[in-house]
Write a protein that holds these residues in place. Structure first.
Motif, PDB file in Angstrom:
ATOM      1  N   ALA A  88       0.840  -1.204   0.000  1.00  0.00           N
ATOM      2  CA  ALA A  88       0.000   0.000   0.000  1.00  0.00           C
ATOM      3  C   ALA A  88       0.874   1.252   0.000  1.00  0.00           C
ATOM      4  CB  ALA A  88      -0.928   0.001   1.219  1.00  0.00           C
ATOM      5  N   TYR A  89       0.310   2.331  -0.556  1.00  0.00           N
ATOM      6  CA  TYR A  89       0.914   3.662  -0.463  1.00  0.00           C
ATOM      7  C   TYR A  89       0.039   4.489   0.463  1.00  0.00           C
ATOM      8  CZ  TYR A  89       3.320   2.268  -4.778  1.00  0.00           C
ATOM      9  OH  TYR A  89       4.076   1.614  -5.710  1.00  0.00           O
ATOM     10  N   VAL A  90       0.666   5.221   1.352  1.00  0.00           N
ATOM     11  CA  VAL A  90      -0.072   6.054   2.302  1.00  0.00           C
ATOM     12  C   VAL A  90       0.384   7.501   2.143  1.00  0.00           C
ATOM     13  CG1 VAL A  90      -0.602   6.502   4.727  1.00  0.00           C
ATOM     14  CG2 VAL A  90      -0.251   4.137   3.933  1.00  0.00           C
ATOM     15  N   THR A  91      -0.567   8.378   1.940  1.00  0.00           N
ATOM     16  CA  THR A  91      -0.275   9.810   1.894  1.00  0.00           C
ATOM     17  C   THR A  91      -1.002  10.506   3.037  1.00  0.00           C
ATOM     18  OG1 THR A  91      -2.117  10.138   0.346  1.00  0.00           O
ATOM     19  CG2 THR A  91       0.082   9.817  -0.607  1.00  0.00           C
ATOM     20  N   ILE A  92      -0.529  11.673   3.380  1.00  0.00           N
ATOM     21  CA  ILE A  92      -1.130  12.431   4.487  1.00  0.00           C
ATOM     22  C   ILE A  92      -1.867  13.622   3.912  1.00  0.00           C
ATOM     23  CG2 ILE A  92      -0.666  13.666   6.636  1.00  0.00           C
ATOM     24  CD1 ILE A  92       1.885  12.051   6.924  1.00  0.00           C
ATOM     25  N   GLY A  93      -3.183  13.689   4.191  1.00  0.00           N
ATOM     26  CA  GLY A  93      -3.998  14.774   3.676  1.00  0.00           C
ATOM     27  C   GLY A  93      -3.724  16.087   4.396  1.00  0.00           C
ATOM     28  N   ALA A  94      -4.340  17.151   3.898  1.00  0.00           N
ATOM     29  CA  ALA A  94      -4.134  18.485   4.465  1.00  0.00           C
ATOM     30  C   ALA A  94      -4.583  18.561   5.920  1.00  0.00           C
ATOM     31  CB  ALA A  94      -4.887  19.522   3.628  1.00  0.00           C
ATOM     32  N   ASN A  95      -5.599  17.774   6.266  1.00  0.00           N
ATOM     33  CA  ASN A  95      -6.107  17.776   7.649  1.00  0.00           C
ATOM     34  C   ASN A  95      -5.415  16.717   8.524  1.00  0.00           C
ATOM     35  OD1 ASN A  95      -7.144  15.558   6.411  1.00  0.00           O
ATOM     36  ND2 ASN A  95      -9.296  15.950   6.956  1.00  0.00           N
ATOM     37  N   GLY A  96      -4.385  16.079   7.994  1.00  0.00           N
ATOM     38  CA  GLY A  96      -3.625  15.100   8.770  1.00  0.00           C
ATOM     39  C   GLY A  96      -4.146  13.687   8.681  1.00  0.00           C
ATOM     40  N   ASP A  97      -5.210  13.444   7.914  1.00  0.00           N
ATOM     41  CA  ASP A  97      -5.752  12.092   7.768  1.00  0.00           C
ATOM     42  C   ASP A  97      -4.910  11.276   6.787  1.00  0.00           C
ATOM     43  OD1 ASP A  97      -7.771  12.685   9.486  1.00  0.00           O
ATOM     44  OD2 ASP A  97      -9.215  13.236   7.914  1.00  0.00           O
ATOM     45  N   TYR A  98      -4.871   9.988   7.044  1.00  0.00           N
ATOM     46  CA  TYR A  98      -4.136   9.094   6.146  1.00  0.00           C
ATOM     47  C   TYR A  98      -5.027   8.670   4.985  1.00  0.00           C
ATOM     48  CZ  TYR A  98      -0.697   8.628   9.902  1.00  0.00           C
ATOM     49  OH  TYR A  98       0.262   8.886  10.860  1.00  0.00           O
ATOM     50  N   GLN A  99      -4.472   8.708   3.791  1.00  0.00           N
ATOM     51  CA  GLN A  99      -5.168   8.251   2.596  1.00  0.00           C
ATOM     52  C   GLN A  99      -4.389   7.064   2.036  1.00  0.00           C
ATOM     53  OE1 GLN A  99      -5.273  11.760   0.160  1.00  0.00           O
ATOM     54  NE2 GLN A  99      -6.759  12.813   1.476  1.00  0.00           N
ATOM     55  N   ILE A 100      -5.077   5.961   1.844  1.00  0.00           N
ATOM     56  CA  ILE A 100      -4.408   4.702   1.506  1.00  0.00           C
ATOM     57  C   ILE A 100      -4.775   4.241   0.108  1.00  0.00           C
ATOM     58  CG2 ILE A 100      -4.145   2.274   2.177  1.00  0.00           C
ATOM     59  CD1 ILE A 100      -4.849   3.171   5.039  1.00  0.00           C
ATOM     60  N   GLN A 101      -3.764   3.918  -0.666  1.00  0.00           N
ATOM     61  CA  GLN A 101      -3.936   3.350  -1.998  1.00  0.00           C
ATOM     62  C   GLN A 101      -3.376   1.930  -1.995  1.00  0.00           C
ATOM     63  OE1 GLN A 101      -1.777   5.299  -5.140  1.00  0.00           O
ATOM     64  NE2 GLN A 101      -2.683   4.028  -6.760  1.00  0.00           N
ATOM     65  N   THR A 102      -4.213   0.967  -2.312  1.00  0.00           N
ATOM     66  CA  THR A 102      -3.797  -0.430  -2.322  1.00  0.00           C
ATOM     67  C   THR A 102      -4.632  -1.205  -3.325  1.00  0.00           C
ATOM     68  OG1 THR A 102      -3.519  -2.424  -0.969  1.00  0.00           O
ATOM     69  CG2 THR A 102      -5.380  -1.002  -0.435  1.00  0.00           C
ATOM     70  N   LEU A 103      -4.117  -2.337  -3.770  1.00  0.00           N
ATOM     71  CA  LEU A 103      -4.871  -3.205  -4.674  1.00  0.00           C
ATOM     72  C   LEU A 103      -5.699  -4.231  -3.905  1.00  0.00           C
ATOM     73  CD1 LEU A 103      -2.170  -3.955  -7.419  1.00  0.00           C
ATOM     74  CD2 LEU A 103      -3.945  -2.204  -7.409  1.00  0.00           C
ATOM     75  N   ARG A 104      -5.549  -4.232  -2.600  1.00  0.00           N
ATOM     76  CA  ARG A 104      -6.272  -5.195  -1.782  1.00  0.00           C
ATOM     77  C   ARG A 104      -7.604  -4.607  -1.327  1.00  0.00           C
ATOM     78  NH1 ARG A 104      -1.537  -7.883   1.884  1.00  0.00           N
ATOM     79  NH2 ARG A 104      -3.273  -9.262   2.447  1.00  0.00           N
TER      80      ARG A 104
END
Length: 326
Positions: A88-104
């Protein structure tokens, strides 16, 4: 005692022509033990995560025993997810929330999110993973039980070649004769125990103490000896007994979950699995890991009782078949 010593030495002399096959099976057993130690470390990791951010590493979540987190200023190519280099790839949004990109699936995404927020979180519906001790016992169980059939070759040959009748007619101790075969079988598993000692000395986590392993291995081996002895006693042709026994060992060990937990939620299958001695032994080993062994001592008593019954049946059949005819 003389019968025991003479028979024990004789078996070792007869081992020489079979040395190559026994060494190969021992090597497979040793390799399975090393694999169990390695996989125990690997199976704890729930995911390889790339945290995409340019923030200072000191402010970011750290890798844990369940998440391997790599920090990168740039998002790796999508192909890395396809090739399963990362989960998975995890990015941090402007409000500090984690956004997750995965194929699962979403369940995996939610699990990663939970562990990112709290590495020590208890995951919903997650099973307690086996420790290294249970993995070592499970991985080596099938090979050890198979090896027992090869280790009783001398008994099988004596029976097939009618040497058993001469032995029972001679002024020797039949109990000493059988004890020598059992002792020989037990001695053939010294390489596995020596490997445990080496792993312990090298600083590897092997789960249990060496004394605990000694007890578990003796119980496992005595079960194998009793089962093999019973088949060799009841079936005239040693090759047929060995093939049948090894097939049963492979099937029942797989069903008992020696390598992985097996449950199809089938009432009949679950009942069959539950009564398998290998399953009860694995249950006891897992209880030992949790420090609850003596609250569930029935499991190990069950294995010992089944072994004792098979051994006594074998001895009774042998006495009726040979000793009463003398």
């Amino acid at each position: 005692m003389r019968t025991f010593t003479t028979t024990f030495i004789n078996i070792y002399e007869r081992t020489i022509p079979r040395l190559v096959s026994m060494i190969l099976l021992t090597v497979f057993t040793l390799a399975s033990m090393v694999l169990a130690v390695h996989l125990t470390d690997v199976q704890q990791v729930k995911g390889r995560i790339v945290l995409v951010t340019d923030k200072s590493a000191e402010m970011l979540p750290k890798s844990s025993s369940r998440l391997n987190i790599a920090v990168s200023a740039e998002k790796p190519p999508y192909s890395a997810l396809v090739e399963q280099k990362y989960d998975a790839y995890v990015t941090i949004g402007a409000n500090g929330d984690y956004q997750i990109q995965t194929l699962r699936d979403d369940d995996y995404k939610n699990m990663v999110l939970t562990l990112m927020k709290n590495p020590d979180a208890v995951l919903k519906d997650s099973k307690i993973p086996r420790g290294v001790g249970a993995n070592i016992i499970g991985f080596m169980m099938m090979f050890i039980l198979i090896q027992v059939f090869g280790s009783l070759f001398a008994f099988a040959d004596d029976k097939e070649q009618e040497q058993m009748r001469r032995i029972t007619a001679a002024p020797v101790s039949f109990g000493g004769y059988l004890a020598a075969h059992c002792a020989y079988c037990l001695s053939m598993f010294l390489p596995e125990y020596i490997l445990l000692i080496i792993l312990k000395l090298w600083g590897f986590d092997i789960g249990f103490t060496l004394l605990q392993y000694a007890g578990l291995l003796v119980v496992m081996e005595l079960f194998g000896i009793s089962f093999a002895l019973l088949l060799y006693t009841l079936i005239n042709k040693p090759d047929n007994a060995s093939m049948l026994g090894r097939s049963i060992v492979v099937l029942t060990s797989m069903l008992a979950g020696s390598f992985y937990l097996l449950s199809k939620k089938n009432i009949l299958l679950d009942l069959i699995i539950k009564i398998l001695p290998q399953k009860q032994l694995m249950n006891f080993v897992e209880y030992m890991e949790r420090g609850e062994a003596w609250h569930h001592s029935f499991s190990i008593i069950y294995v010992i009782a089944v072994s004792a019954v098979m051994f006594m049946v074998s001895c009774s059949v042998l006495r009726m078949k040979y000793m009463k005819r003398v």
